[in-house]
Design a protein around this motif. Structure first.
Motif, PDB file in Angstrom:
ATOM      1  N   PRO A   1      36.924  22.683 -47.102  1.00 21.19           N
ATOM      2  CA  PRO A   1      36.883  21.528 -48.009  1.00 21.19           C
ATOM      3  C   PRO A   1      35.592  20.738 -47.849  1.00 21.19           C
ATOM      4  CG  PRO A   1      38.980  21.653 -46.854  1.00 21.19           C
ATOM      5  CD  PRO A   1      38.070  22.640 -46.187  1.00 21.19           C
ATOM      6  N   GLU A   2      35.153  20.107 -48.926  1.00 23.20           N
ATOM      7  CA  GLU A   2      33.921  19.326 -48.909  1.00 23.20           C
ATOM      8  C   GLU A   2      34.232  17.851 -49.146  1.00 23.20           C
ATOM      9  OE1 GLU A   2      30.286  20.839 -49.621  1.00 23.20           O
ATOM     10  OE2 GLU A   2      30.900  22.680 -50.637  1.00 23.20           O
ATOM     11  N   PRO A   3      33.343  16.949 -48.689  1.00 19.06           N
ATOM     12  CA  PRO A   3      33.647  15.515 -48.738  1.00 19.06           C
ATOM     13  C   PRO A   3      33.726  14.918 -50.126  1.00 19.06           C
ATOM     14  CG  PRO A   3      31.414  15.900 -47.931  1.00 19.06           C
ATOM     15  CD  PRO A   3      32.090  17.229 -47.960  1.00 19.06           C
ATOM     16  N   PHE A   4      33.270  15.640 -51.144  1.00 19.85           N
ATOM     17  CA  PHE A   4      33.375  15.112 -52.507  1.00 19.85           C
ATOM     18  C   PHE A   4      34.500  15.784 -53.294  1.00 19.85           C
ATOM     19  CE2 PHE A   4      29.908  18.151 -52.050  1.00 19.85           C
ATOM     20  CZ  PHE A   4      30.315  19.172 -52.889  1.00 19.85           C
ATOM     21  N   ASP A   5      35.293  16.640 -52.636  1.00 20.37           N
ATOM     22  CA  ASP A   5      36.450  17.247 -53.304  1.00 20.37           C
ATOM     23  C   ASP A   5      37.521  16.189 -53.570  1.00 20.37           C
ATOM     24  OD1 ASP A   5      35.296  19.744 -53.212  1.00 20.37           O
ATOM     25  OD2 ASP A   5      36.405  20.411 -51.439  1.00 20.37           O
ATOM     26  N   SER A   6      38.289  16.390 -54.627  1.00 20.04           N
ATOM     27  CA  SER A   6      39.391  15.480 -54.921  1.00 20.04           C
ATOM     28  C   SER A   6      40.509  15.665 -53.903  1.00 20.04           C
ATOM     29  CB  SER A   6      39.933  15.752 -56.328  1.00 20.04           C
ATOM     30  OG  SER A   6      40.579  17.027 -56.368  1.00 20.04           O
ATOM     31  N   VAL A   7      41.382  14.665 -53.796  1.00 19.83           N
ATOM     32  CA  VAL A   7      42.517  14.769 -52.892  1.00 19.83           C
ATOM     33  C   VAL A   7      43.382  15.962 -53.260  1.00 19.83           C
ATOM     34  CG1 VAL A   7      44.635  13.657 -52.095  1.00 19.83           C
ATOM     35  CG2 VAL A   7      42.532  12.317 -52.331  1.00 19.83           C
ATOM     36  N   THR A   8      43.603  16.163 -54.556  1.00 20.22           N
ATOM     37  CA  THR A   8      44.423  17.286 -55.009  1.00 20.22           C
ATOM     38  C   THR A   8      43.824  18.613 -54.571  1.00 20.22           C
ATOM     39  OG1 THR A   8      45.293  16.066 -56.915  1.00 20.22           O
ATOM     40  CG2 THR A   8      45.326  18.463 -57.041  1.00 20.22           C
ATOM     41  N   LYS A   9      42.515  18.752 -54.706  1.00 21.15           N
ATOM     42  CA  LYS A   9      41.856  19.996 -54.311  1.00 21.15           C
ATOM     43  C   LYS A   9      41.926  20.197 -52.799  1.00 21.15           C
ATOM     44  CE  LYS A   9      37.517  22.565 -54.831  1.00 21.15           C
ATOM     45  NZ  LYS A   9      36.142  22.561 -55.407  1.00 21.15           N
ATOM     46  N   ILE A  10      41.728  19.120 -52.040  1.00 20.71           N
ATOM     47  CA  ILE A  10      41.784  19.215 -50.578  1.00 20.71           C
ATOM     48  C   ILE A  10      43.186  19.606 -50.113  1.00 20.71           C
ATOM     49  CG2 ILE A  10      41.689  17.854 -48.449  1.00 20.71           C
ATOM     50  CD1 ILE A  10      39.378  16.282 -49.749  1.00 20.71           C
ATOM     51  N   LEU A  11      44.207  18.952 -50.660  1.00 22.10           N
ATOM     52  CA  LEU A  11      45.576  19.255 -50.241  1.00 22.10           C
ATOM     53  C   LEU A  11      45.973  20.676 -50.630  1.00 22.10           C
ATOM     54  CD1 LEU A  11      47.463  15.909 -50.998  1.00 22.10           C
ATOM     55  CD2 LEU A  11      46.442  16.697 -48.842  1.00 22.10           C
ATOM     56  N   ALA A  12      45.494  21.138 -51.776  1.00 22.75           N
ATOM     57  CA  ALA A  12      45.797  22.504 -52.197  1.00 22.75           C
ATOM     58  C   ALA A  12      45.145  23.522 -51.265  1.00 22.75           C
ATOM     59  CB  ALA A  12      45.330  22.727 -53.631  1.00 22.75           C
ATOM     60  N   ARG A  13      43.907  23.262 -50.851  1.00 28.50           N
ATOM     61  CA  ARG A  13      43.212  24.178 -49.941  1.00 28.50           C
ATOM     62  C   ARG A  13      43.929  24.248 -48.602  1.00 28.50           C
ATOM     63  NH1 ARG A  13      41.071  27.105 -46.482  1.00 28.50           N
ATOM     64  NH2 ARG A  13      42.733  28.282 -47.451  1.00 28.50           N
ATOM     65  N   PHE A  14      44.342  23.084 -48.098  1.00 26.11           N
ATOM     66  CA  PHE A  14      45.058  23.077 -46.826  1.00 26.11           C
ATOM     67  C   PHE A  14      46.429  23.727 -46.961  1.00 26.11           C
ATOM     68  CE2 PHE A  14      41.948  19.957 -45.309  1.00 26.11           C
ATOM     69  CZ  PHE A  14      41.829  20.329 -43.978  1.00 26.11           C
ATOM     70  N   ALA A  15      47.095  23.517 -48.067  1.00 26.88           N
ATOM     71  CA  ALA A  15      48.407  24.136 -48.273  1.00 26.88           C
ATOM     72  C   ALA A  15      48.289  25.654 -48.251  1.00 26.88           C
ATOM     73  CB  ALA A  15      49.014  23.669 -49.583  1.00 26.88           C
ATOM     74  N   ASP A  16      47.178  26.179 -48.784  1.00 32.76           N
ATOM     75  CA  ASP A  16      46.950  27.618 -48.795  1.00 32.76           C
ATOM     76  C   ASP A  16      46.677  28.159 -47.389  1.00 32.76           C
ATOM     77  OD1 ASP A  16      46.535  30.175 -49.939  1.00 32.76           O
ATOM     78  OD2 ASP A  16      44.374  29.847 -49.968  1.00 32.76           O
ATOM     79  N   ALA A  17      46.424  27.256 -46.444  1.00 30.24           N
ATOM     80  CA  ALA A  17      46.264  27.660 -45.037  1.00 30.24           C
ATOM     81  C   ALA A  17      47.489  27.285 -44.208  1.00 30.24           C
ATOM     82  CB  ALA A  17      45.019  27.007 -44.447  1.00 30.24           C
ATOM     83  N   GLY A  18      48.504  26.670 -44.858  1.00 27.20           N
ATOM     84  CA  GLY A  18      49.757  26.384 -44.168  1.00 27.20           C
ATOM     85  C   GLY A  18      49.935  24.962 -43.683  1.00 27.20           C
ATOM     86  N   PHE A  19      49.115  24.009 -44.169  1.00 26.64           N
ATOM     87  CA  PHE A  19      49.186  22.624 -43.702  1.00 26.64           C
ATOM     88  C   PHE A  19      49.755  21.721 -44.793  1.00 26.64           C
ATOM     89  CE2 PHE A  19      46.003  24.541 -41.020  1.00 26.64           C
ATOM     90  CZ  PHE A  19      46.223  23.983 -39.771  1.00 26.64           C
ATOM     91  N   ASN A  20      50.648  20.799 -44.388  1.00 28.19           N
ATOM     92  CA  ASN A  20      51.170  19.819 -45.329  1.00 28.19           C
ATOM     93  C   ASN A  20      50.285  18.566 -45.321  1.00 28.19           C
ATOM     94  OD1 ASN A  20      52.058  17.960 -43.229  1.00 28.19           O
ATOM     95  ND2 ASN A  20      53.833  19.286 -42.889  1.00 28.19           N
TER      96      ASN A  20
END
Length: 360
Positions: free
Chosen positions: A168-187
Motif C-alpha cells: 500500500p502507498e500513502p496516497f491510497d484511499s482507505v478503501t483501497k488500503i483495506l482491500a489490499r490488506f484483506a487480500d493478505a488476511g488482515f481485518n
C-alpha cells in the motif's frame, strides 16, 4: 585434611553443575550462558548480541531500527491470496533488483543493502526471511514501550520475487488500503494495529527536502503519541506539505501521511484508532499479534521453531499520553461515533518543533 578439601571441591563443582542445569523443558546452549526451548535457537543469541552492538548502535531506537521494522512489512506484505507472492520469505533481499524498483518500495534498498552487508561481514547463515524478521523484532525491542515481539525460525529461501503493487502507498484511499490488506488476511482493526509502527518511524522520501521527518513527536519511544497527534487539526508549514501522499501536520517538523489522516477519521477504523490513545497495553497487545501474523505470511508455522526467547525485553515507557504543547482538546478532530475522545492534558509552554531523526 586433603580428602576433606577435595570432597568440598567436588561438592562445590556439583552444586555449580546443578545451578547451570537447564530448567525443565529447556536445553543449555553450548555458550554456557543461555537456555532455549529448542537447541536450534541457541545459534541466535550471538546474532542478537552483534545486532544490538554493531547494527543498532548499542541498543538505540534510531534510524536503523525504523528502517528494519519497515523492511519486515515491505517484505512480508508481498503476499496475496489472489495474486501470489511468498510473503515473509526474504524475496525483497534475494530479488532486490526487482522489488526495490517498485514505486512503493522507494528507499528500501538502503536498509536491504545494509542488512546484506551485515550478514556477509558476520558470516550469518540464516535465511533472508528469517534475518529480516529477526532484525525487526530485535530492533523494536530497543524502543521503550514496545511489546516483546515473537520470532519463529526456519523460513525457507524465497523462490521468486513478489508481484508489484502489493505494498500500500500513502496516497491510497482507505478503501483501497483495506482491500489490499484483506487480500493478505488482515481485518481493519489489524491494519490499525500494524500502523502502531509509525510511532517509531520517519519519512525520507515522501518529501526529499526534509529527510528524517518523524510521524509523531516521540519517534524514539513506542507510545500512543502517533495516534493522538494524527487526530489533531493540521497546520500548513512551508516546506512540509504539497507532495503526493503528504498532508498538513499538527506540529512543525512532523509529517502526516494522507493515508494515516484518513484512517484516523474513517468510520471503519476510527474507533480502533482512538482506542490506542490512552491504552498502552492494548496497543502493545494488538501490535504484537498483528506483527506475528505479518511475520508468518506465506509460511507454515508448523514447520517453524518458536525462538521468541532470544528477543530482548523492551524497557517500559514512562511518559503518559498527552497533547502537544500549545494544543487543547478543541484541536482534536473526533471521529469515533461510539465513544468520546479521552481527556488528555497538554504539555506546558508554547508549541514547539519536532527534530528530525538523524541518519545512521
Amino acid at each position: 585434611m586433603f580428602s576433606k578439601a577435595l570432597a568440598s571441591l567436588v561438592l562445590a563443582l556439583s552444586a555449580l553443575r546443578i545451578a547451570r542445569a537447564a530448567p525443565p523443558g529447556r536445553v543449555a546452549c553450548a555458550d554456557g550462558v543461555h537456555f532455549a526451548s529448542d537447541a536450534a535457537c541457541c545459534a541466535l543469541f550471538p546474532i542478537v548480541d552483534i545486532l544490538e552492538s554493531d547494527f543498532f548502535d548499542g541498543g538505540e531506537c534510531g534510524e536503523e531500527v525504523h528502517e528494519s521494522l519497515r523492511l519486515t512489512f515491505h517484505d512480508a506484505i508481498g503476499f496475496s491470496f489472489t495474486q501470489g507472492g511468498g510473503g515473509a520469505d526474504g524475496s525483497i533481499m534475494v530479488f532486490e533488483d526487482i522489488e526495490t524498483a517498485f514505486h512503493a518500495n522507494a528507499g528500501v534498498d538502503e536498509i536491504v543493502d545494509a542488512q546484506k552487508a551485515f550478514i556477509q561481514k558476520n558470516n550469518i547463515t540464516l535465511s533472508p526471511g528469517d534475518f529480516i524478521q529477526l532484525a525487526g523484532a530485535v530492533g523494536v525491542s530497543n524502543c521503550p514501550g514496545a511489546p516483546r515481539l515473537e520470532f519463529f525460525l526456519g523460513r525457507p529461501a524465497p523462490k521468486a520475487a513478489s508481484p508489484d503493487l502489493l505494498v500500500p502507498e500513502p496516497f491510497d484511499s482507505v478503501t483501497k488500503i483495506l482491500a489490499r490488506f484483506a487480500d493478505a488476511g488482515f481485518n481493519p482493526n489489524e491494519v490499525v494495529a500494524l500502523l502502531a509502527s509509525h510511532t517509531v518511524a520517519a519519512a525520507d522520501l515522501v518529501d526529499p527536502t526534509i529527510p528524517g521527518t518523524p510521524f509523531d513527536s516521540t519517534p524514539g519511544i513506542f507510545d500512543s503519541q502517533f495516534f493522538i497527534e494524527t487526530q489533531l487539526k493540521g497546520t500548513l508549514f512551508p516546506g512540509t506539505a504539497g507532495n503526493q501522499g503528504e498532508v498538513m501536520s499538527p506540529l512543525r517538523g512532523e509529517m502526516r501521511l494522507q493515508s494515516d489522516a484518513e484512517l484516523a477519521r474513517d468510520p471503519r477504523t476510527a474507533c480502533q484508532w482512538q482506542s490506542f490513545v490512552n491504552n498502552q497495553a492494548n496497543m502493545q497487545s494488538e501490535f504484537k499479534a498483528a506483527m506475528l501474523k505479518l511475520s508468518l505470511l506465506g509460511q507454515n508455522q508448523r514447520n517453524l521453531v518458536d525462538c521468541s526467547e532470544v528477543i530482548p525485553v523492551p524497557r517500559a515507557v514512562t511518559d503518559k499520553p498527552h497533547l502537544p504543547a500549545g494544543s487543547s482538546l478543541r484541536d482534536v478532530e473526533r471521529a469515533c461515533a461510539f465513544s468520546p475522545f479521552p481527556v488528555l492534558t497538554a504539555d506546558p509552554g508554547p508549541a514547539t518543533s519536532v527534530a528530525p531523526v538523524p541518519p545512521s
